[in-house]
Each structure stands twice: as structure tokens, then as C-alpha cells.
Write an enzyme that holds these catalytic residues in place. Structure first.
Site, PDB file in Angstrom:
ATOM      1  N   SER A   1       0.818  -1.211   0.000  1.00 62.27           N
ATOM      2  CA  SER A   1       0.000   0.000   0.000  1.00 62.27           C
ATOM      3  C   SER A   1       0.850   1.257   0.000  1.00 62.27           C
ATOM      4  CB  SER A   1      -0.916   0.016   1.228  1.00 62.27           C
ATOM      5  OG  SER A   1      -0.146  -0.006   2.418  1.00 62.27           O
TER       6      SER A   1
ATOM      7  N   HIS B   1      -3.214  -3.718  -5.348  1.00 65.62           N
ATOM      8  CA  HIS B   1      -3.493  -3.167  -4.027  1.00 65.62           C
ATOM      9  C   HIS B   1      -4.968  -3.281  -3.689  1.00 65.62           C
ATOM     10  CE1 HIS B   1      -3.783   0.538  -1.219  1.00 65.62           C
ATOM     11  NE2 HIS B   1      -3.595  -0.555  -0.531  1.00 65.62           N
TER      12      HIS B   1
ATOM     13  N   GLU C   1      -6.461  -1.430  -6.906  1.00 65.03           N
ATOM     14  CA  GLU C   1      -5.532  -0.632  -7.709  1.00 65.03           C
ATOM     15  C   GLU C   1      -4.535  -1.552  -8.407  1.00 65.03           C
ATOM     16  OE1 GLU C   1      -5.387   3.538  -5.219  1.00 65.03           O
ATOM     17  OE2 GLU C   1      -4.044   1.934  -4.592  1.00 65.03           O
TER      18      GLU C   1
ATOM     19  N   ASN D   1      -4.971   6.461  -1.499  1.00 65.61           N
ATOM     20  CA  ASN D   1      -4.302   7.097  -0.363  1.00 65.61           C
ATOM     21  C   ASN D   1      -3.831   8.508  -0.702  1.00 65.61           C
ATOM     22  OD1 ASN D   1      -4.621   5.093   1.575  1.00 65.61           O
ATOM     23  ND2 ASN D   1      -2.810   3.983   0.902  1.00 65.61           N
TER      24      ASN D   1
END
Length: 515
Positions: free
Chosen positions: A117, A138, A150, A188
Site C-alpha cells: 500500500s 493493491h 488498484e 491514499n
């Protein structure tokens, strides 16, 4: 497909459940054999729950469990393994060691995927003899429920691998977005817009965490306010992500961390898991305290400043109509009477600008112009404001309109823009900066954010609801008023406002003109 998952922790077991339920044979391995046993028991219990809730048949549950293959040795030979998904701890050396052993044990045709991540996919791949076989995949926790993944190609990843991984993800019922191998990837990275601006508002004493959270929920329509979210995720985790992304993008001002977090992390104020964060938990306390009751004279007349600005004109009329429907007396004279509280609809500029026009500074307050997702209004007070007049203005704004339901009213310090506008501007700006760097396609940015973060709209679509021209006016006003480069307008918004394009429009690229 035969998939080997290395790492039987929370992420590994979730990925195993997801893949086995979709019809794939899953080898589950861990350096701790007991972790594999625990993971298989956990997955079986989750499938039992799905059967009990009617989301899965008993036969499908049995078939899914049968496709789970416990593996005693993670590095065992596997001539039939087509894909390996690594889900071990976030440490480059550990992941490099895992993939090095797998590279020696498995055929060259097996594709490698890391569930990292935060680490660079390219750096992990560079430790392999064949870096072209590895990409990022991810997932988000809990994997079966968070329906977004992802796909992250490294610099050397073979071009056919992202397409293969995308087909796998979507064939298993999740959505896949292709993301550049950059700090924070997409979700993120995009999530920094909300929390960094919330922390900046707290730094400036604009409002307390509970008030910022209420505004985020009731005006912007977020499921959870930024401080509630940090308490849920853990401030130690959030602060580390903020710092790593900011450093990874070479101290980009828009992503600047707060000075508030290091001491709180050191003090163990991490949130729910430590029983204290921005709020207290346990022993009868859970989250923010109730907000203060509305007091004051709700019968005072109101002078509503009508600036004739395109950004606020519609709201001025809407607010005036709602207040009149609630029985509030709106003054129509050119100047406010000695009794009236003065309300200034704010878009990008502070209430102090209206004070400079000769309005009574002790009775002049700002009011949020963004249409609220819930029944909340926001009152902004300057340092010169009279407390009694402010209480009266709050009482006036709280008055019920035609449906009989009163409004909640937050009181904040006057700032350029407002709490809601600054949060929204930051979310949109970070999303637009991702688009203008071509780190992900506009549609993928919005899909990943709405699915992965639960926002009511993706950052580009959200900005488009406001309009590129209006967003540009807000960002320019914030930048000019504060001088802080974190508020500077993005090229993406500036160009689309000038060209009349939607913020969600990817536009024409040079590559489009070569084919």
C-alpha cells in the site's frame, strides 16, 4: 486460475476468500503454519455468515471452501501456479526476500503481484532477476466488501500484465483502476486532500475537531468527518501516510503535513485502538460530545448582504426565502438598522472584506453558501464580533422553515472561504493534480475515491457539480487571501475553466493527435 497467496493475515485471508468465492483455486501459505489454519477457519466463518444472510448458497459455500488449499511451505514448487499475490508486512527487504524465494521455486510464467500500500512497486521488482513479471495489486480491507483494487504497473512491468490483472479483478466482481507507481498510488494520495486541510483548519483555530466533522458530514455529505476517520484508522497510520506521500512528492505544498500530529502520535493518542485520539472512547465516552444548544434571540431582524456575485447570487435568494418562510424579518433597506444582525454569504473571501465596506463589525457574520447535504448552517465570526449578536445570529439561522425542522448551526472563526469550502477545494485540488500528472484517468480517479473512500462524489465530479469557473474563483480567492501555496489553483481547473470543459473531461492529449 491457480493463485498462491503468501501471507495469511487480514489482507491475505480476505484476498483468499474473494478469489475462492469467484471460482479460483487458492493456495494459502504463511511462514507460520498456525496462521494458515486460523485464516482458513476465518474464511469458513465468513462464508457461513454469507449463507446465513442469503448472499450465498450452501453448495457455493462448500465449493469455495474446497478451492482453498493450505500450503505448509510458501516456497514449495508449483508448476501450475499462474499468479502469486504477496500480502506480507510493509517492508521492502521482507517483500524482496519473499519474491526472491518464489522466483526460484515457481515457473517463469507465473505472474507476481504485491499488495503493498505504500512501497514502490518498481523498487520491489528491481530486486528480482526478472523485474518484468511483477506489478502491484493493491486491495483494501475488508477485501470482499471493498470492491476496488488498484493495478499498479512498475517501470519494468510487461505491458500485458496490467490487462491480465484487470481482467482477473473484474472477473471476480471488483472494479480495477490502473494507477501510476507513485507515493500513495491513487486512493491514499487522493485522501490526503481532506485530512491535511482539516488539520490546517485546526492549526489556525478556525474550529474544533467536532465542529469540522459535523460540517464535513452535514454540509459536504461525507459519511465520516476527517477527525473521526483519523481516530478509526489510527493517527499513527494516518500521520505516517501523510508524511510518506508528502516526502515522495518532494514536499508538495498541497500535501503538507501538520505540526499537530507528531506529538499526538508520540503521546499514544492514536484513536479508537488506544481509547483516546481526537475524541475519547470507552468508559461511557464514544466520539465527540454533543454540540451546544442554540440560545439567543431568534427574533432579531436580518440584513442579508447581496453582493451580486455569480458565486453567491442563487444562494442569497435561497437563504432569504428560507429565512422568510421561517418567519425571520429580512431588512430590504440599503443599510442595516441598528438592531439587525448582518449576514454575508461567503465564497472564497473572508467576512472582514465586508467589514471594510463600512458594515457594523460587531454585528457582521459570514454564512456558508454551499448547499448543505443535511440540516446544518455555518456561521463565521470575526475577532471583532459581539458574542451576544453572534448567539442571536445563530438562533436566527436555526429557525425552522416550512417543514418544521430546525437547523443545526455551527459557529467557526472567520477564515478565507469557509470550513466546507476549504475542505472541498482541497479534495478537488488534490484529485485534479493527480489527473494533470496523468497518474490515473479522470474516470478512474472518481471511481476509486467513491468506492475506496466512500465520498459522495469523486473529486473531479464533485468539482464539476460546483463548476470549473466557480472552483477557480474559490481557489484564486483562497490563494490571494492567504498567500499559502497549498491553495494555488491547479492547471487542470484553470485550463478547463478557460476552455469551457468539464473537470471530468480528460481532454485531448498529444498522443491523441499522432494516431
Amino acid at each position: 486460475m491457480r493463485i498462491r497467496i503468501v501471507g495469511a493475515g487480514a489482507m491475505g485471508r480476505g484476498i483468499a476468500q474473494w478469489a475462492a468465492s469467484a471460482g479460483h483455486t487458492v493456495e494459502l501459505a504463511d511462514v507460520r503454519p498456525e496462521a494458515v489454519r486460523e485464516a482458513l477457519g476465518f474464511v469458513a466463518s465468513m462464508l457461513d455468515r454469507a449463507v446465513a444472510k442469503g448472499r450465498m448458497s450452501a453448495a457455493a459455500r462448500e465449493a469455495s471452501v474446497a478451492r482453498l488449499v493450505p500450503l505448509a511451505d510458501p516456497w514449495a514448487a508449483g508448476p501450475d501456479v499462474e499468479l502469486v499475490i504477496e500480502a506480507v508486512r510493509e517492508d521492502l527487504e521482507t517483500k524482496a526476500e519473499v519474491f526472491g524465494k518464489l522466483e526460484r521455486a515457481l515457473p517463469a510464467s507465473a505472474v507476481f503481484a504485491t499488495n503493498t500500500s505504500s512501497l514502490s512497486v518498481t523498487r520491489i521488482a528491481a530486486t528480482l532477476q526478472d523485474p518484468t513479471r511483477l506489478a502491484g495489486l493493491h486491495f483494501f480491507n475488508p477485501v470482499p466488501l471493498m470492491r476496488i483494487v488498484e493495478v499498479v504497473p512498475g517501470a519494468a512491468t510487461r505491458p500485458e500484465i496490467p490487462a491480465l490483472l484487470t481482467a482477473l479483478v473484474e472477473g471476480c466482481g471488483h472494479r480495477a483502476v490502473t494507477v501510476a507507481d507513485t507515493p500513495g498510488f491513487l486512493v491514499n494520495h487522493a485522501g490526503r486532500g481532506l485530512v491535511t486541510e482539516a488539520l490546517a483548519l485546526l492549526e489556525e483555530s478556525v474550529a474544533e475537531p467536532a465542529e469540522i466533522d459535523r460540517i464535513a458530514r452535514d454540509v459536504l455529505g461525507l459519511r465520516m468527518g476527517p477527525f473521526e476517520l483519523m481516530d478509526l484508522t489510527g493517527l499513527d497510520v494516518t500521520a505516517a501516510v501523510i508524511d510518506s506521500i508528502w516526502q515522495g512528492f518532494r514536499h508538495e505544498d498541497r500535501l503538507r503535513p501538520s505540526f499537530l500530529t507528531p506529538n499526538r502520535v508520540a503521546a499514544g493518542l492514536h484513536g479508537r485502538k488506544t481509547s483516546r485520539g481526537w475524541y475519547a472512547y470507552g468508559n461511557g465516552a464514544s466520539g465527540p460530545a454533543p454540540e451546544s444548544p442554540v440560545t439567543g434571540d431568534g427574533e432579531r431582524p436580518v440584513f442579508l448582504v447581496r453582493g451580486g456575485r455569480r458565486e453567491t447570487a442563487a444562494y442569497e435568494e435561497e437563504l432569504a426565502g428560507a429565512l422568510e418562510a421561517a418567519g425571520v424579518r429580512i431588512e430590504r433597506d440599503a443599510r442595516p438598522s441598528a438592531e439587525a444582525v448582518v449576514l454575508v454569504p461567503v465564497w472564497g473571501t473572508a467576512v472582514s472584506a465586508a467589514v471594510a465596506d463600512g458594515l457594523p463589525r460587531e454585528r457582521t457574520f459570514g454564512v456558508e453558501v454551499l448547499p448543505a447535504a443535511g440540516r446544518r448552517r455555518v456561521l463565521a465570526v470575526t475577532a471583532a464580533g459581539d458574542a451576544t449578536a453572534a448567539r442571536d445570529a445563530r438562533a436566527v439561522l436555526a429557525r425552522a422553515s416550512g417543514d418544521g425542522e430546525p437547523y443545526a448551526v455551527s459557529v467557526v472563526r472567520d477564515t478565507a472561504g469557509s470550513v466546507a469550502q476549504r475542505l472541498l477545494s482541497s479534495v478537488v485540488a488534490v484529485g485534479c493534480s493527480i489527473a494533470e500528472r496523468s497518474l490515473a484517468a479522470p474516470a478512474d480517479i472518481d471511481l476509486a475515491v467513491t468506492t475506496g473512500l466512500g465520498y459522495p462524489a469523486g473529486p473531479l465530479a464533485w468539482g464539476e457539480r460546483v463548476g470549473a469557473v466557480r472552483m477557480l474563483a474559490l481557489q484564486r480567492a483562497l490563494h490571494a487571501t492567504t498567500g499559502d501555496p497549498r491553495h494555488r489553483p491547479t492547471r487542470w481547473v484553470t485550463e478547463r475553466a478557460a476552455l469551457g470543459l468539464a473537470l471530468t473531461d480528460p481532454g485531448t492529449s498529444p498522443a491523441d493527435c499522432l494516431g
